[in-house]
Design a protein around this motif. Structure first.
Motif, PDB file in Angstrom:
ATOM      1  N   MET A   1       0.854  -1.194   0.000  1.00 35.52           N
ATOM      2  CA  MET A   1       0.000   0.000   0.000  1.00 35.52           C
ATOM      3  C   MET A   1       0.888   1.242   0.000  1.00 35.52           C
ATOM      4  SD  MET A   1      -2.838   1.248   2.797  1.00 35.52           S
ATOM      5  CE  MET A   1      -3.798  -0.248   2.603  1.00 35.52           C
ATOM      6  N   SER A   2       0.558   2.239  -0.838  1.00 32.06           N
ATOM      7  CA  SER A   2       1.369   3.440  -0.914  1.00 32.06           C
ATOM      8  C   SER A   2       1.209   4.263   0.353  1.00 32.06           C
ATOM      9  CB  SER A   2       0.962   4.275  -2.131  1.00 32.06           C
ATOM     10  OG  SER A   2      -0.328   4.816  -1.946  1.00 32.06           O
ATOM     11  N   SER A   3       2.233   5.121   0.617  1.00 26.87           N
ATOM     12  CA  SER A   3       2.166   5.980   1.793  1.00 26.87           C
ATOM     13  C   SER A   3       0.982   6.925   1.718  1.00 26.87           C
ATOM     14  CB  SER A   3       3.479   6.773   1.911  1.00 26.87           C
ATOM     15  OG  SER A   3       3.405   7.694   2.962  1.00 26.87           O
ATOM     16  N   ARG A   4       0.719   7.455   0.503  1.00 22.81           N
ATOM     17  CA  ARG A   4      -0.413   8.382   0.347  1.00 22.81           C
ATOM     18  C   ARG A   4      -1.723   7.674   0.631  1.00 22.81           C
ATOM     19  NH1 ARG A   4      -1.909  11.794  -5.158  1.00 22.81           N
ATOM     20  NH2 ARG A   4      -3.819  12.755  -4.320  1.00 22.81           N
ATOM     21  N   ARG A   5      -1.857   6.450   0.093  1.00 21.70           N
ATOM     22  CA  ARG A   5      -3.086   5.691   0.298  1.00 21.70           C
ATOM     23  C   ARG A   5      -3.301   5.375   1.773  1.00 21.70           C
ATOM     24  NH1 ARG A   5      -8.206   4.874  -0.855  1.00 21.70           N
ATOM     25  NH2 ARG A   5      -8.862   2.690  -0.755  1.00 21.70           N
ATOM     26  N   SER A   6      -2.237   5.000   2.491  1.00 23.96           N
ATOM     27  CA  SER A   6      -2.379   4.656   3.905  1.00 23.96           C
ATOM     28  C   SER A   6      -2.801   5.870   4.713  1.00 23.96           C
ATOM     29  CB  SER A   6      -1.054   4.091   4.441  1.00 23.96           C
ATOM     30  OG  SER A   6      -0.048   5.074   4.404  1.00 23.96           O
ATOM     31  N   ARG A   7      -2.330   7.078   4.335  1.00 24.40           N
ATOM     32  CA  ARG A   7      -2.731   8.283   5.057  1.00 24.40           C
ATOM     33  C   ARG A   7      -4.200   8.612   4.803  1.00 24.40           C
ATOM     34  NH1 ARG A   7       1.420  10.977   7.321  1.00 24.40           N
ATOM     35  NH2 ARG A   7       3.509  10.319   6.707  1.00 24.40           N
ATOM     36  N   GLU A   8      -4.685   8.339   3.581  1.00 26.85           N
ATOM     37  CA  GLU A   8      -6.088   8.588   3.283  1.00 26.85           C
ATOM     38  C   GLU A   8      -6.992   7.708   4.132  1.00 26.85           C
ATOM     39  OE1 GLU A   8      -6.389   7.960  -0.881  1.00 26.85           O
ATOM     40  OE2 GLU A   8      -5.598   9.939  -1.435  1.00 26.85           O
ATOM     41  N   LEU A   9      -6.536   6.478   4.424  1.00 26.42           N
ATOM     42  CA  LEU A   9      -7.332   5.549   5.211  1.00 26.42           C
ATOM     43  C   LEU A   9      -7.166   5.789   6.712  1.00 26.42           C
ATOM     44  CD1 LEU A   9      -6.698   2.254   3.201  1.00 26.42           C
ATOM     45  CD2 LEU A   9      -8.717   3.726   3.111  1.00 26.42           C
ATOM     46  N   HIS A  10      -6.127   6.540   7.071  1.00 25.94           N
ATOM     47  CA  HIS A  10      -5.822   6.808   8.481  1.00 25.94           C
ATOM     48  C   HIS A  10      -6.489   8.130   8.847  1.00 25.94           C
ATOM     49  CE1 HIS A  10      -3.347   4.782  11.410  1.00 25.94           C
ATOM     50  NE2 HIS A  10      -2.961   5.932  11.906  1.00 25.94           N
ATOM     51  N   THR A  11      -7.680   8.065   9.407  1.00 28.14           N
ATOM     52  CA  THR A  11      -8.516   9.274   9.464  1.00 28.14           C
ATOM     53  C   THR A  11      -8.616   9.910  10.847  1.00 28.14           C
ATOM     54  OG1 THR A  11     -10.457   7.859   9.808  1.00 28.14           O
ATOM     55  CG2 THR A  11      -9.946   8.500   7.555  1.00 28.14           C
ATOM     56  N   HIS A  12      -7.907   9.392  11.873  1.00 28.42           N
ATOM     57  CA  HIS A  12      -8.060  10.005  13.187  1.00 28.42           C
ATOM     58  C   HIS A  12      -7.260  11.302  13.279  1.00 28.42           C
ATOM     59  CE1 HIS A  12      -4.044   8.807  14.536  1.00 28.42           C
ATOM     60  NE2 HIS A  12      -4.290   7.591  14.102  1.00 28.42           N
ATOM     61  N   GLY A  13      -7.486  12.030  14.358  1.00 24.44           N
ATOM     62  CA  GLY A  13      -6.869  13.338  14.529  1.00 24.44           C
ATOM     63  C   GLY A  13      -5.356  13.285  14.562  1.00 24.44           C
ATOM     64  N   ALA A  14      -4.748  14.444  14.261  1.00 25.44           N
ATOM     65  CA  ALA A  14      -3.293  14.504  14.149  1.00 25.44           C
ATOM     66  C   ALA A  14      -2.586  14.291  15.481  1.00 25.44           C
ATOM     67  CB  ALA A  14      -2.879  15.849  13.553  1.00 25.44           C
ATOM     68  N   GLU A  15      -3.281  14.549  16.597  1.00 23.14           N
ATOM     69  CA  GLU A  15      -2.643  14.401  17.911  1.00 23.14           C
ATOM     70  C   GLU A  15      -3.052  13.113  18.607  1.00 23.14           C
ATOM     71  OE1 GLU A  15      -4.476  17.133  17.174  1.00 23.14           O
ATOM     72  OE2 GLU A  15      -2.854  18.476  16.594  1.00 23.14           O
ATOM     73  N   GLU A  16      -3.673  12.206  17.890  1.00 24.49           N
ATOM     74  CA  GLU A  16      -4.149  10.975  18.502  1.00 24.49           C
ATOM     75  C   GLU A  16      -3.252   9.801  18.124  1.00 24.49           C
ATOM     76  OE1 GLU A  16      -8.358  10.313  17.833  1.00 24.49           O
ATOM     77  OE2 GLU A  16      -8.592  12.435  17.361  1.00 24.49           O
ATOM     78  N   LEU A  17      -3.297   8.792  18.967  1.00 27.10           N
ATOM     79  CA  LEU A  17      -2.609   7.533  18.662  1.00 27.10           C
ATOM     80  C   LEU A  17      -3.655   6.445  18.545  1.00 27.10           C
ATOM     81  CD1 LEU A  17       0.649   7.266  20.810  1.00 27.10           C
ATOM     82  CD2 LEU A  17       0.436   7.232  18.330  1.00 27.10           C
ATOM     83  N   CYS A  18      -3.719   5.803  17.387  1.00 28.27           N
ATOM     84  CA  CYS A  18      -4.685   4.726  17.186  1.00 28.27           C
ATOM     85  C   CYS A  18      -4.140   3.440  17.813  1.00 28.27           C
ATOM     86  CB  CYS A  18      -4.952   4.531  15.696  1.00 28.27           C
ATOM     87  SG  CYS A  18      -3.463   4.133  14.756  1.00 28.27           S
ATOM     88  N   GLU A  19      -4.985   2.428  17.832  1.00 29.80           N
ATOM     89  CA  GLU A  19      -4.578   1.145  18.431  1.00 29.80           C
ATOM     90  C   GLU A  19      -3.391   0.554  17.690  1.00 29.80           C
ATOM     91  OE1 GLU A  19      -6.527  -3.255  19.426  1.00 29.80           O
ATOM     92  OE2 GLU A  19      -7.808  -1.548  18.891  1.00 29.80           O
ATOM     93  N   ALA A  20      -3.427   0.643  16.338  1.00 29.77           N
ATOM     94  CA  ALA A  20      -2.312   0.109  15.548  1.00 29.77           C
ATOM     95  C   ALA A  20      -1.028   0.884  15.846  1.00 29.77           C
ATOM     96  CB  ALA A  20      -2.642   0.184  14.057  1.00 29.77           C
ATOM     97  N   GLY A  21      -1.162   2.216  16.008  1.00 29.48           N
ATOM     98  CA  GLY A  21       0.012   3.021  16.313  1.00 29.48           C
ATOM     99  C   GLY A  21       0.592   2.706  17.677  1.00 29.48           C
ATOM    100  N   MET A  22      -0.262   2.556  18.668  1.00 24.45           N
ATOM    101  CA  MET A  22       0.211   2.229  20.017  1.00 24.45           C
ATOM    102  C   MET A  22       0.938   0.899  20.026  1.00 24.45           C
ATOM    103  SD  MET A  22      -0.417   4.546  22.324  1.00 24.45           S
ATOM    104  CE  MET A  22      -0.474   3.639  23.865  1.00 24.45           C
ATOM    105  N   SER A  23       0.345  -0.077  19.312  1.00 26.90           N
ATOM    106  CA  SER A  23       0.948  -1.410  19.284  1.00 26.90           C
ATOM    107  C   SER A  23       2.318  -1.384  18.608  1.00 26.90           C
ATOM    108  CB  SER A  23       0.006  -2.373  18.552  1.00 26.90           C
ATOM    109  OG  SER A  23       0.583  -3.648  18.439  1.00 26.90           O
ATOM    110  N   LEU A  24       2.419  -0.670  17.476  1.00 29.14           N
ATOM    111  CA  LEU A  24       3.685  -0.619  16.752  1.00 29.14           C
ATOM    112  C   LEU A  24       4.743   0.156  17.546  1.00 29.14           C
ATOM    113  CD1 LEU A  24       5.210  -1.308  14.156  1.00 29.14           C
ATOM    114  CD2 LEU A  24       4.374   0.853  13.182  1.00 29.14           C
TER     115      LEU A  24
END
Length: 331
Positions: free
Chosen positions: A1-24
């Motif tokens: 998946m391209s970086s641009r495409r992944s950002r389009e699908l990553h829709t939470h706020g700029a100051e938030e950490l999603c579950e996938a982000g916390m895990s990684l």
């Protein structure tokens, strides 16, 4: 998946950490680094600089220590808050001189207890929220004949939830709805204290929740509505509803069949009254919730029953027949 495409699908706020982000991020802290491609699933980590490229291996990402990252992120919040306060002060300064200008030519402020709802989405959202808060009673006037099946499907769970809270529902339709099978099926599916009555003519659409908030259209196409919470206005609308309800004919749970008078059906009686008042076929159809073709069929049957050969003669025969006096006596 391209970086641009992944950002389009990553829709939470700029100051938030999603579950996938916390895990990684946690894995990167434990292992010291992660693959660069792994960072594509959580671009928020790169945006917040919690992960950054490894200087020794460009295909790897290394984590920023939490003790370093957290103060930096909090400092960014403080800077944004300070900037918002500066903007607030600048705006207040700009309006200080404007507030002294005579505002008699400006649009009036929205009266207390009255909210203008612009657009179907906002109207439906406000009604849904009021319905969710209602617990004792919903009063509704539904003009224009049968409701669309789509609208009934949307209303079903909302209506049932209100009934499950112990509330009751009273709804007024026009007589043209009495034989609308989707409407009848809707009320058959509901469990609880539900009553439906009908009239020849009703007001425009009205919904009242718990006798504290009411909704009425502010435009013929219903794209603008008023949400009313002013006690005097809501009380007035409840009185109007109660008066109409006392004149209406039961439809559900037990239907009362309206009698014919001298071979003239109840619908033809209503049409006769409007003909005497001089209304056109189109106006009669609109008032009674009919399409114009159906209205003309009823007018033709009324003329045939009374033996009329012209519109002028029909008015005379209606007056002579006494059916309008009989109609008033029945009501």
């Amino acid at each position: 998946m391209s970086s641009r495409r992944s950002r389009e699908l990553h829709t939470h706020g700029a100051e938030e950490l999603c579950e996938a982000g916390m895990s990684l991020y946690a894995r990167a802290l434990r292992e010291g680094s992660v693959r660069g491609v792994d960072g594509e699933i959580a671009p928020c980590l790169l945006d917040l600089e919690l992960l950054h490229p490894d200087m020794d291996d460009e295909k790897r990402l290394v984590p920023t220590a939490p003790a370093v990252a957290l103060p930096r992120l909090l400092r960014a919040f403080d800077e944004r808050i300070a900037e918002e306060r500066r903007r607030e002060a600048r705006l207040a300064d700009s309006f200080e001189s404007l507030m002294r200008i005579d505002g008699r030519n400006t649009a009036p402020a929205e009266p207390e207890g009255i909210t203008v709802l612009n657009g179907l989405e906002r109207i439906n959202t406000a009604i849904t929220e009021a319905m969710a808060d209602a617990s004792t009673e919903v009063l509704t006037v539904q003009p224009g004949g049968a409701r669309p099946i789509k609208d009934l499907a949307i209303a079903l769970p909302r209506d049932q939830a209100m009934l499950d809270r112990g509330g009751r529902m009273r709804t007024l339709y026009q007589h043209t709805t009495r034989h609308a099978l989707p409407v009848l099926a809707h009320y058959e599916r509901l469990r609880g204290d539900v009553e439906v009555r009908t009239l020849d003519e009703v007001t425009e659409r009205l919904i009242v929740f718990d006798r504290t908030v009411a909704f009425i259209p502010a435009k013929r196409d219903r794209t603008i509505a008023l949400e009313l919470r002013h006690p005097a206005l809501v009380d007035y609308l409840v009185i109007v509803f109660d008066r109409l309800w006392s004149l209406a004919t039961p439809m559900y749970p037990e239907a009362v069949h309206r009698p014919s008078l001298n071979g003239i059906t109840p619908r033809q009686q209503a049409i006769a009254a409007l003909l005497i008042e001089g209304h056109t076929d189109a106006a009669i159809a609109d008032r009674l919730g009919l399409n114009i073709r159906t209205a003309r069929v009823h007018i033709a049957k009324l003329a045939a029953t009374l033996g009329s050969e012209s519109r002028a003669q029909l008015g005379y025969l209606i007056a002579e027949s006494g059916i309008l006096k009989l109609k008033r006596g029945v009501e």
